[in-house]
Write an enzyme that holds these catalytic residues in place. Structure first.
Site, mmCIF file in Angstrom:
data_model
loop_
_atom_site.group_PDB
_atom_site.id
_atom_site.type_symbol
_atom_site.label_atom_id
_atom_site.label_comp_id
_atom_site.label_asym_id
_atom_site.label_seq_id
_atom_site.Cartn_x
_atom_site.Cartn_y
_atom_site.Cartn_z
ATOM 1 C CB SER A 136 -0.998 0.097 1.187
ATOM 2 O OG SER A 136 -0.076 0.198 2.309
ATOM 3 C CE LYS A 137 -2.225 6.230 -3.153
ATOM 4 N NZ LYS A 137 -3.144 7.054 -3.417
ATOM 5 N NE ARG A 138 0.379 -0.309 5.670
ATOM 6 C CZ ARG A 138 1.028 -1.433 6.609
ATOM 7 N NH1 ARG A 138 2.113 -1.056 7.069
ATOM 8 N NH2 ARG A 138 0.577 -2.459 6.338
ATOM 9 C CG HIS A 139 4.372 -1.146 2.343
ATOM 10 N ND1 HIS A 139 2.945 -1.425 2.152
ATOM 11 C CD2 HIS A 139 4.623 -1.601 3.697
ATOM 12 C CE1 HIS A 139 2.671 -2.407 3.156
ATOM 13 N NE2 HIS A 139 3.681 -2.496 4.150
ATOM 14 N N GLY A 140 5.386 3.216 1.141
ATOM 15 C CA GLY A 140 6.229 4.260 0.106
ATOM 16 C C GLY A 140 6.093 4.169 -1.231
#
Length: 469
Positions: A238-242
């Site tokens: 997801s976006k939280r992984h960069g």
């Protein structure tokens, strides 16, 4: 039979790395078998699809170098064809109108859940649907009510689905627009797709699509469902992984060769080999060697690959990629020195092109200020005689001889003259040239800066020392 694969993204966002890997595997399979690679834009979701996402997909494919032999085709331009096939299925009694209201379907679902059954349409309109003048019906496909669907998956092996577990899916919405499972079947049929390589989140759609194709008298393509890509922590990416957009990797300074090499190793391997050229991948790639289990991204491995390609690719190629990054930070790389020469000087000490661009600004423009610690340590009164001697000797050097070797000889001669270690001469000079203590070897740095810049920056450093005294 000529192999024909396709990549069919929905333009509801950017080209993410999962989609890029699917495109890469489909591209490799087509190239290996002398086939065609088709690009199709599945834009029937009119509410979420947008031209910005289409452009982002095309930009990502172009940056990665995944050229396609046909397309891009747009589903929104094929609605007449979908309606034709839907009508064919209705005429052949292989589909039917369903007038069930949302309320009726919700009640059906609640009752099934109460009985601890999997919620699914119960086929109440299949035998006879009473037409309602105040409602627009959907069209449902008559799924077989017995038997099984065998998916001979090229990655997962044999997967069996019982038809009793598949309900009569909607193939046309109440407004007449086709649903995904209908349009994708018609597209694969019309475009002669022989092999469908896609994410395993589509596996449950496959038996439904096979049944529609068989109802149309069409031989289904071969399917290969790729395992998921997970974040470094083993959870869904997801976006939280960069970075999840392909172009975000470009923006952060990665080379397309590094990202392609990295993506292909997320689920596929050839022994212990880590580095592959595209020609090697085309020769070695086999869809049967794709792992069944999900792969987790490893940012450190990608960074390592990127540094490898920065060091080993043709300098001209790296320079073309670096030029964009120079422009992003407001530096015009068309001025001297040649960007290719900067790449050769900097490539051993940069992990990304964004880093290389920032570290190369001083070759093209004056730095705003000195690094405080570097200046405090190296630009002191004892550096004045050394810098003055260097300035005089550099000034006496003819511009036709302004190359690394003569410049190195001058630095060594000054160090010998003042009986200093090389560092005591090179570090004050480096700070004077770059504003910091980090640069390529001084002879290379001086050669790239040019005579006029070198003399002017030594003078600037001498003036700074004088003001600080």
């Amino acid at each position: 039979m000529k192999v024909r694969t396709r990549f069919a993204p929905s333009p509801t966002g950017y080209l993410h790395i999962g989609g890029a890997r699917t495109a890469l595997f489909s591209w490799l399979y087509a190239r290996k078998h002398g086939g065609d690679f088709v690009l199709r834009i599945e834009d029937t979701d009119l509410e979420r699809s947008n031209i910005e996402s289409v452009n982002a997909i095309l930009e990502g494919m172009n940056w990665l170098g995944l050229d396609y032999d046909a397309g891009p085709f747009y589903q929104t331009q094929r609605f007449d064809r979908y309606r034709e096939v839907i009508q064919q299925l209705l005429d052949e009694d292989k589909a039917y109108y369903c007038y069930c209201s949302k309320e009726a379907l919700e009640t059906m679902r609640e009752e099934q859940l109460a009985r601890k059954e999997n919620p699914r349409y119960d086929g109440r309109c299949r035998a006879h649907a009473e037409a309602k003048t105040d409602a627009q019906p959907v069209v449902r496909f008559k799924n077989p009510q017995d038997g099984a669907v065998l998916v001979d998956d090229m990655v997962r092996g044999r997967v069996v689905f019982q038809n009793t577990q598949l309900d009569d899916l909607i193939i046309a919405r109440s407004d007449g627009s086709p649903t995904y499972n209908l349009s994708v079947v018609v597209d694969d049929w019309d475009m002669g797709i022989t092999h469908v390589i896609r994410g395993d989140d589509h596996l449950n759609n496959t038996p439904r699509q096979i049944n529609i194709l068989k109802a149309l008298g069409v031989e289904p393509p071969r399917y290969a469902h790729l395992p998921m890509i997970l974040g470094p922590d083993g959870t869904k990416l997801s976006k939280r992984h960069g970075a999840v957009s392909v172009m975000q990797f470009r923006d952060e300074g990665y080379l397309p060769q590094a990202l392609l090499n990295y993506l292909v190793r997320l689920g596929w391997s050839h022994g212990d080999q880590e580095i592959f050229s595209l020609d090697e991948l085309i020769e070695l790639f086999d869809i049967k060697d794709v792992n069944h289990s999900a792969s987790a991204i490893n940012p450190e491995k990608l960074l390592w690959l990127n540094q490898h390609y920065i060091k080993t690719l043709e300098a001209d190629h790296v320079a073309r990629q670096l030029s964009w990054h120079m422009g992003q930070i407001g530096v015009d790389p068309s001025a001297a020195p040649p960007l290719r020469d900067v790449v050769l000087a900097q490539r051993e000490r940069a992990k990304t092109l964004a880093e290389m661009a920032q570290n190369s600004r001083y070759f093209y423009e004056e730095f705003a200020e000195y690094d405080e610690k570097a200046a405090q340590k190296n630009l002191q009164a004892d550096a004045v005689p050394v810098l003055t001697a260097l300035q005089e000797d550099f000034a006496a050097l003819d511009e036709s001889n302004w190359h690394a070797e003569p410049l190195h000889e001058i630095i060594m001669a000054v160090a010998e003259r003042f009986e200093l270690k090389l560092g005591k001469v090179a570090q004050p000079l480096r700070v004077a040239m770059t504003g910091s203590t980090v640069s390529p070897p001084m002879d290379q740095t001086l050669a790239l800066l040019g005579k006029n810049r070198v003399l002017a920056r030594i003078q600037r450093a001498l003036e700074k020392i004088a003001k600080s005294a």
